[in-house]
Write an enzyme that holds these catalytic residues in place. Structure first.
Site, PDB file in Angstrom:
ATOM      1  CD  GLU A   1      13.024  36.813 -15.416  1.00 50.14           C
ATOM      2  OE1 GLU A   1      13.452  35.661 -15.285  1.00 50.14           O
ATOM      3  OE2 GLU A   1      12.550  37.237 -16.490  1.00 50.14           O
ATOM      4  CB  CYS A   2      15.474  43.069 -15.907  1.00 54.18           C
ATOM      5  SG  CYS A   2      16.539  44.349 -16.621  1.00 54.18           S
ATOM      6  N   GLY A   3      13.384  44.802 -15.258  1.00 54.31           N
ATOM      7  CA  GLY A   3      12.370  45.839 -15.078  1.00 54.31           C
ATOM      8  C   GLY A   3      11.375  45.496 -14.006  1.00 54.31           C
TER       9      GLY A   3
ATOM     10  CG  MET B   1      14.976  43.873  -8.777  1.00 51.30           C
ATOM     11  SD  MET B   1      16.654  43.203  -8.757  1.00 51.30           S
ATOM     12  CE  MET B   1      17.467  44.299  -9.912  1.00 51.30           C
TER      13      MET B   1
ATOM     14  CB  THR C   1      17.873  38.502 -10.406  1.00 45.16           C
ATOM     15  OG1 THR C   1      19.152  38.545 -11.059  1.00 45.16           O
ATOM     16  CG2 THR C   1      16.886  37.720 -11.259  1.00 45.16           C
TER      17      THR C   1
END
Length: 432
Positions: free
Chosen positions: A319-321, A323, A410
């Site tokens: 997730e975010c970081g 990814m 994502t």
């Protein structure tokens, strides 16, 4: 019978007025007086809760009428009010900003608002601002905290302007403010003297004891017990990356994994720790990989282990970081680039302006997963998204979700309690 707790929602006209500083100072000061204090954060946020947890000594959970849900918020508040003397809720942005807003939360649970006013560049106008905050909604107003007050005379002018609204507390201009960076406050663990700063703020906060005592303790209304979560991850071990690069974790997300029956273990990619050998699934949460690119690029054991986990079909949620840390590379704003494990073909670039912000919902086979997004980077990739989140409340297209083998990646941050069944699917082999 439970006596309840004094409950206040700390709000302001906008971000940057001192809500977190005031909430932290008030919480630390009350704890030092022997009070049992519980703090919540209104709206999606990872960083402020870490600081507030340090201030009060207890886990800080999120309250949000959409992402968390009305009944879940009510349950959290009831549990806290039964266990504490004081319950503080830090608002988000301005009092009426967002849908739902902090004012909506205040009205939903009949919680009075403590209005924070940055008085550093005003005096009598404070009264007009406060009355507008109270009457626009309207909301129930418990009182005012004037931040950055310059002198006793300044305090008196602000107090006189309020026309009977209690000036509950004042805080002078801070010689040592809480340090900030691009996503918000610097993490408490990275500030060597954070406890000394919190103690200084608590010492400087002047609380009107009579106005404070006038706030009556109360309990939210009774609610029915929540529906038990089925143990869909019983016998499974979920390995969670947790360090300064991977630190954006809702405590409630860990609770849900355990309620699903999973054993949760932690490891540090930043310390070049490998994915635990007994892991059945891996969660790489958000954080600050852009601040630790060089160390992550040199972490050979970590990189080899996450590639092996992916090759072996272990479910991986990035997730975010998280990814960003499994793309091909991350490039900072100065143009320096460092290689990452390349589970996701594509390159990440940091940028000056915000690339994503706000509440979103991700469609899944088990219904909508609610959450949010907040990032300053962009991903350049040729991979076609498997799905897109929807922005709340507009319904416009939101963050992309990518699936490559057992990897789900994502910018969207999931709030697991919004859909435990979908959460179980993220960490179950073959479920995606």
């Amino acid at each position: 019978m439970d006596a309840g707790a004094r409950m206040l929602l700390v709000a302001a006209t906008a971000s940057g007025q001192g809500k977190t500083t005031i909430t932290a100072a008030l919480a630390r000061g009350l704890v030092r007086q022997g009070q049992r204090v519980r703090v919540f954060k209104c709206g999606p946020d990872f960083i402020d809760p870490m600081l507030l947890e340090r201030a009060c000594g207890a886990t800080v959970h999120t309250l949000d009428l959409w992402m968390v849900g009305l009944e879940a918020c009510r349950r959290r508040l009831l549990d806290a009010a039964r266990d504490a003397d004081v319950v503080l809720i830090e608002g988000v942005m301005g009092l009426y900003d967002g849908n739902p807003s902090a004012a909506d939360l205040s009205r939903a649970f009949d919680i009075p608002v403590l209005a924070v006013i940055d008085a550093g560049s005003m005096a009598q106008t404070a009264g007009a601002v406060v009355q507008g905050l109270r009457d626009y909604g309207p909301v129930q107003l418990a009182g005012v905290v004037a931040n950055r007050v310059a002198s006793e005379g300044h305090r008196q002018m602000v107090a006189a302007s309020l026309r009977g609204i209690p000036l509950l507390a004042t805080l002078p201009k801070q010689a040592r403010p809480l340090p900030e960076r691009h996503l918000g406050l610097v993490l408490p663990g990275e500030v060597d003297d954070i406890d000394a700063i919190l103690d200084e703020l608590a010492d400087q906060l002047h609380l009107d004891s009579a106005a404070w005592q006038a706030i009556a303790p109360r309990l939210p209304e009774h609610i029915e017990p929540e529906t038990p979560v089925p143990p869909l991850l019983a016998g499974k071990t979920v390995a969670v990356a947790r360090d300064a690069a991977f630190c954006f974790i809702y405590p409630a997300n860990l609770d849900v994994l355990r309620e699903l029956g999973a054993r949760v273990t932690f490891f540090s990619p930043l310390a070049d720790e490998a994915v635990p050998i007994d892991a059945d699934a891996v969660w790489l949460p958000g954080g600050y990989p852009e601040l630790h690119m060089e160390a992550l690029s040199r972490a050979a054991r970590w990189q080899a282990s996450i590639r092996a986990a992916h090759a072996g079909g272990l479910p991986i949620l990035a997730e975010c970081g998280g990814m960003m840390a499994v793309a091909e590379s991350i490039t900072d704003k100065q143009g320096r680039s460092f290689t990452m494990p390349a589970l996701l073909p594509g390159r990440v670039f940091m940028q000056q302006r915000l690339a994503g912000l706000g509440s979103q919902g991700m469609p899944t086979a088990s219904g909508e997963m609610r959450g949010h997004t907040f990032h300053y980077s962009r991903l350049d990739t040729a991979v076609e998204p498997a799905a897109h989140a929807l922005k709340h409340p507009s319904g416009a297209q939101g963050e992309a979700l990518y699936r490559l083998g057992s990897l789900t990646a994502t910018y969207f941050h999931s709030f697991f309690p919004s859909n435990p069944l979908a959460t179980a699917g993220l960490f179950t082999k073959g479920a995606a």
